[in-house]
Design an enzyme around this catalytic site. Structure first.
Site, PDB file in Angstrom:
ATOM      1  N   GLN A 467      -7.973  52.646  16.285  1.00 12.99           N
ATOM      2  CA  GLN A 467      -7.642  54.076  16.056  1.00 12.99           C
ATOM      3  C   GLN A 467      -6.188  54.275  15.645  1.00 12.99           C
ATOM      4  O   GLN A 467      -5.532  55.212  16.083  1.00 12.99           O
ATOM      5  CB  GLN A 467      -7.962  54.936  17.288  1.00 12.99           C
ATOM      6  CG  GLN A 467      -9.096  54.489  18.173  1.00 12.99           C
ATOM      7  CD  GLN A 467     -10.386  54.183  17.419  1.00 12.99           C
ATOM      8  OE1 GLN A 467     -10.561  54.577  16.271  1.00 12.99           O
ATOM      9  NE2 GLN A 467     -11.277  53.447  18.038  1.00 12.99           N
ATOM     10  N   HIS A 468      -5.695  53.387  14.813  1.00 18.05           N
ATOM     11  CA  HIS A 468      -4.344  53.538  14.254  1.00 18.05           C
ATOM     12  C   HIS A 468      -4.493  53.840  12.762  1.00 18.05           C
ATOM     13  O   HIS A 468      -4.205  53.012  11.910  1.00 18.05           O
ATOM     14  CB  HIS A 468      -3.525  52.258  14.452  1.00 18.05           C
ATOM     15  CG  HIS A 468      -3.446  51.806  15.876  1.00 18.05           C
ATOM     16  ND1 HIS A 468      -3.190  50.497  16.242  1.00 18.05           N
ATOM     17  CD2 HIS A 468      -3.581  52.506  17.037  1.00 18.05           C
ATOM     18  CE1 HIS A 468      -3.183  50.407  17.557  1.00 18.05           C
ATOM     19  NE2 HIS A 468      -3.419  51.606  18.064  1.00 18.05           N
ATOM     20  N   ILE A 469      -4.957  55.044  12.484  1.00 10.00           N
ATOM     21  CA  ILE A 469      -5.344  55.416  11.116  1.00 10.00           C
ATOM     22  C   ILE A 469      -4.093  55.566  10.267  1.00 10.00           C
ATOM     23  O   ILE A 469      -3.226  56.397  10.568  1.00 10.00           O
ATOM     24  CB  ILE A 469      -6.117  56.751  11.136  1.00 10.00           C
ATOM     25  CG1 ILE A 469      -7.253  56.692  12.153  1.00 10.00           C
ATOM     26  CG2 ILE A 469      -6.627  57.088   9.742  1.00 10.00           C
ATOM     27  CD1 ILE A 469      -7.699  58.060  12.646  1.00 10.00           C
TER      28      ILE A 469
END
Lengths: 545, 173
Positions: A467-469
């Site tokens: 979830q490190h977009i």
């Protein structure tokens, strides 16, 4: 239209980056309006939701999506909001509520290492950033002081000023890992937005071990605090305001944001400058939605770059039973890492990575495993205690290269408000896979040094998402390959700025929040300097693509 | 199996079940041998008694909270109307065939028994505090769930403070 609102600055998104950008502008005396798609939710509500959740290991379970501002959830079943175009799934998680996604995070606040900014020049892969580590260094510090970051100086990112706080006390389990892995692997304390002492009115960590999905005492910084700080600085925040269109004038200047309230009544907000800070998926989605005769592909997208270069940090992992009883779950969840593979000449061949040790309690996971295995009777408690005491997990955090075919686009499907859903096109390329393969030797060696048994590697070919977009609003010097310049200004629109992890042009090996925030604070500084006619260095003078 | 054992088990399905009795009166000899410490535990009726007995055998604990027993039982019954009958049948099976709890699941799975799902449902309820699955899952216990209780001498449930700052540095236990 129900009403018309106006401000000098209209910020779309109240997450940690949008809110702290808004705060900085408001502190300078500007009128600032923040539009947040989701609702306000309090910390107390979130803690109660977690404790009452039937899916405690699903960190999205305390954050159900609002009907009028959905976000992706995958349990108990996929709500289908983030459409998967493949070939590899990209099950991103993020939160649309006041404060955004950092309500639940491990609070890792790593700086990049200096070479992360020039991997094209040094290693022939990816792209160079349009700015350097030195350009960003003061804004890293600014962000760290706002968030209250604790850390140790031995992590490869040089500093001109000390950390606001000393590292959080090392849990016993991490101490034993560090001691047993020396000298083969230096294990370092993570750099985190977690208090090792009282800071800015918030207490020191008490080891609640629920950093994800919610720190119950605010010892860990989060976007809800940022939103509060923006409002305290004079910004006006409107929740439940789902922006679905940006309007522009004949010169391509953005003039208004249109949003739906929960009843789908449309409202129009005008402003002088617009800052899109709605994360790495909703931000490109909004730009792509904002089509017009003049910009038929959407705003900032005349060269079809919006949403492209989607990146994250895939992980594979090893779970094993250590020789000694270590009892993960005492202290914060994510305390220690190995940083030795974050940079080096090997980056021309395979992905760099950070190795991350979890300290998340094994109680629920072990319980499910024992139930699945049908372990009953006196053995149940005995085996539960043994596994909970001995089980360890180490994962890699792999860099992904920016590839144009990895992208966020608009789906043909529509959400409950009738707005096209975002659609992910993603895969794991060979560069990242080779990094994974290289890390397996580290996994095995670590297990060996810990006297590990019962080794359980993550399923071959499965990469967990972190979830490190980032990348979808990439900054760069060349408008043909990027969306915005080094100041975050959209190449196509004079008064449109992008503040998000989406502007990061490479993913490096550390969590994206601090990098995105530092870049955004630099953007805010540039905007304020330009308004007061204070000279600032031209972004185009910086090296990069 | 002696006559008296059969008579005791028969009580479980009798039309006028034991009310406000103790667990001992509901068990056969083998089941009683697995949970001798629980024999004096009060039970509301034979259905709950059977649930308590099977629960005690499966989770291997020396005491089960009466209020939790009722709460979990009610929730499991609400989820599955045949839960009482299944639980009684399971208790009979354990008693009559003298099944080691550690072998129970494998045996039920191998025989494709209609009771195969019951132990996991019961143990999940006690251990995790979760009843039901998927969208119908409910949380009935967290800090009092047995998996929290079983490690309470070393760990606190997530969201509960471990202790003062830095208290996690010391060797556990």
């Amino acid at each position: 239209m129900a009403d018309t609102l106006s401000a000098d600055f209209v910020v779309i998104g109240s997450g940690i980056i949008g809110s702290l950008t808004a705060r900085k502008l408001a502190l300078a005396g500007a009128s600032v309006l923040i539009l947040e798609a989701g609702p306000r939710v309090t910390r107390g509500e979130l803690v109660a939701r977690f404790r009452n959740s039937p899916r405690r290991s699903d960190w999205m379970s305390p954050y159900p999506p609002a009907a009028w501002a959905p976000h992706p959830v995958y349990q108990p079943k996929d709500n289908g909001y983030l459409v998967q175009a493949g070939p590899y799934p990209y099950p991103a998680e993020y939160i649309r509520q006041v404060g955004g996604t950092t309500w639940h995070w491990a609070a890792h606040a790593w700086r990049n290492v200096p070479n992360d900014f020039k991997i094209r020049s040094l290693y022939g892969v990816g792209v160079d950033w349009p700015i350097t580590y030195e350009d960003l260094e003061p804004f890293y510090q600014e962000a760290e002081e706002i968030m209250g970051v604790s850390g140790a100086p031995n992590t490869g990112s040089p500093r001109t000023k000390p950390f606001p706080m000393q590292p959080v006390t090392e849990p016993y389990a991490m101490r034993r890992i560090r001691e047993r892995l020396e000298p083969a692997y230096p294990v370092v304390s993570n750099t985190t937005a977690r208090n090792s002492r009282s800071y800015d009115g918030r207490p020191a960590c008490c080891g609640n071990n629920s950093c994800q999905p919610i720190c119950p005492i605010d010892a860990q910084y989060h976007g809800g605090l940022s939103a509060d700080a923006a409002v305290a600085a004079g910004a006006r925040l409107i929740p439940d305001a789902n922006v679905y269109q940006l309007e522009h004038d004949a010169q391509g200047r953005v003039t208004a944001a249109l949003y739906y309230d929960p009843d789908k009544a449309s409202h129009r907000v005008t402003g002088k400058t617009f800052i899109v800070a709605a994360n790495g998926i909703e931000s490109p989605r909004l730009l792509l939605l904002s089509t017009s005769d003049k910009f038929p592909q959407g705003l900032a997208n005349s060269r079809d770059m919006v949403g492209r270069h989607l990146m994250d940090h895939p992980s594979t992992s090893l779970t094993f039973d250590a020789e000694e009883a270590l009892w993960l779950g005492r202290g914060p969840q994510s305390p220690s890492s190995i940083n030795t593979m974050r940079d080096g000449a090997f980056r021309s061949e395979h992905a760099p990575y950070r190795l991350d040790f979890t300290n998340i309690s094994r109680v629920d996971g072990t319980s499910k495993s024992l139930v699945a295995a049908g372990v009953y009777g006196p053995e149940l408690e005995k085996r539960l205690r043994h596994s909970v005491a001995h089980e360890l997990n180490v994962k890699n955090v792999l860099e992904v290269l920016p590839l144009p075919e990895h992208r966020i686009a608009l789906s043909d499907q529509k959400d409950a408000m009738g707005i096209p859903k975002p659609q992910a096109h993603y895969s794991i390329d060979d560069y990242t896979r080779r990094g994974h393969e290289r890390s397996q030797a580290d996994f095995k060696r670590i297990a060996e040094l810990m006297g590990g048994t019962n080794l359980r590697f993550s399923k071959d070919g499965d990469f967990a998402n972190n979830q490190h977009i980032c990348g979808t609003l990439s900054m760069g010097k060349d408008p043909a390959t990027s969306v915005c310049d080094g100041w975050g200004r959209a190449h196509d629109h004079e008064n449109l700025f992008l503040a998000s992890t989406g502007v990061l042009p490479t993913s490096a090996t550390c969590n994206s929040t601090l990098n995105g925030l530092a870049v955004a604070l630099r953007t805010a500084q540039h905007i304020l300097s330009a308004q007061t006619s204070t000279p600032t260095p031209a972004a185009t003078s910086a090296p990069g693509r | 199996m002696s006559t008296s054992h059969s008579a005791s088990v028969d009580n479980l399905v009798a039309p006028n079940p034991v009310r406000r009795g103790v667990l001992a009166g509901l068990l056969g000899a083998y089941a009683a041998s697995l949970i001798p410490w629980a024999l004096a535990q009060p039970v509301a009726d034979s259905d709950q008694g059977a649930f308590l007995a099977v629960s005690a055998i499966l989770v291997g604990r020396s005491a089960l909270d009466a209020a939790a027993t009722k709460r979990l039982y009610d929730a499991l019954l609400a989820n599955d109307a045949s839960f009482s009958a299944s639980t009684r049948t399971l208790l009979n099976l354990i008693n009559e065939r003298k099944i080691d709890p550690l072998q129970l699941q494998q045996l039920l799975d191998d025989e494709k028994s209609p009771l195969a799902a019951i132990p996991r449902v019961i143990v999940s309820a006690w251990l995790l505090g979760i009843v039901g699955s998927g969208e119908r899952a409910r949380c009935l216990a967290f800090e009092t769930a047995l998996n929290a209780v079983m490690v309470a001498d070393v760990l606190k449930p997530p969201t509960y403070a471990y202790g003062t700052y830095g208290s996690w540095a010391g060797k556990p236990g």
